[in-house]
Design a protein around this motif. Sequence first.
Motif: not given
Length: 467
Positions: A323-335
């Motif tokens: 879902d969008a929350d999981q996708l956003r989390k993946a982006l911000i935690t690996t930035a």
Amino acid sequence: KVLNKPYVVILSLGGPEGAHDGTSLQEQALDSFVGAGKKGKAVVVAAGNDGDNKIHAGGTMSGSAVNVEFNVPTYTANAGTQNDYVLFEAWYAGAANLSFQLTSPSNVVYGPVASGSKIGVDRADGAVVIDNASAGKNPLNNDKQVVIQVFDNSANIPKSGTWKLTITGASGRYDLWLYNTTMNAELTSGFDFTRLVAIPATAKNVIAVGSWVSKKTWKHLDGLDLTIASLVVGAASDFSNPGPTRDGRVKPDVCAPGQMIGSTYSADAPPSGTNSIWKGTTQYPNGFILYDNRHAIGNGTSFAAPLIAGGVALMLQRNNALDADQLRKALITTAGTDNFTGAAPNNIWGYGKADLLAALGTFTNVAEPNAPEQLPSSFALLPSFPNPFAQTRGAQTAIVYHLPQATQVEVAIFDVTGRKVRTLLAGQVAAGKHELRWDGRDAVGRSVSAGVYFYKMQAGKFAQAQK
């Protein structure tokens, strides 16, 4: 959605009008169909390009009056009325009571207008409307909305010079945005470069994307290298809108390359056309057109956001249950962070520079473990990619074809005269999605002449060709 497939929506649009807290109807609509538990879909939004524009003022009242000044430059009035204007919107907490007053360059005073009140007057220095939450608290967020308009309602046009907005009140934070003007007005005092992320990028469940400088040198149409010496590769773009949101959330979420990006220009607006944005200078008339005359250099968070949207699509390709929350989390935690970003999160970079490869690596490489591959529903021969492709060392073009059932298949390359140049495949092939590659060589390994070629697939009774 109709096809029951995962999808990513990219919104390279937005503006400064609104509460900047995710409560606009547009943002509520976006948040209603993406977010926690809503699998297989996401919305990516450009943060906006007002980062270096003086359009926002804000602060906390402490009992003393606050003055915010703006300048209306000398301008030529448009014919008619209500088409020369400066438009503001201010917001403050519903429990507070602030007053707003305008003073023109000739010391004509409009107001003060207390909370819950409204004025509309036409005087020598222009018509003014100040609506200070006259209808009460805004039902979308229970805060108070102030609309301030300076415009021409008659022969009295907005006066050029310095205008002053005076805000009074005992307590409470205010935020003010100059969201539209026909005469290039801008704030000249009291402004700050925060809370500029555009709406709808301040929605709660979307992924908001800022921009950084990707390059400073490129080869343009005249075959020369052009360099903008003032740019610093890797630094945040001056125009990229900083956060946070008015309700204190981190936005943008991440940043991606968005300045000096080479992109295809529209056939409806070629560089020589009147609608083109790719205007060069007298010295370099073709300076922003790349040497292939198909691509041009552009800037904006609207160039950065599609990069993230593409990365999100790849994540959904790996796992369509995200879902969008999981996708956003993946982006911000690996930035990533570096000397340009400093410690993150922060107002300019969000959580840092997006690392799509790292974000993609956080998910398994299957949509559903052990699930059988969905077979194509029909025969198909897809356009090759890249197309065109150059005969450089190692260069190839990929040819993808679909088979709904196992069958005898032949795929061959032909020149414009119809002569067969090479057979890429001849034999029985299982049902599924398949890919072939052609390296621009004939049947004996010689490089073919530059030009147009065709590839044709014969699969049982199905036949199709592509160029």
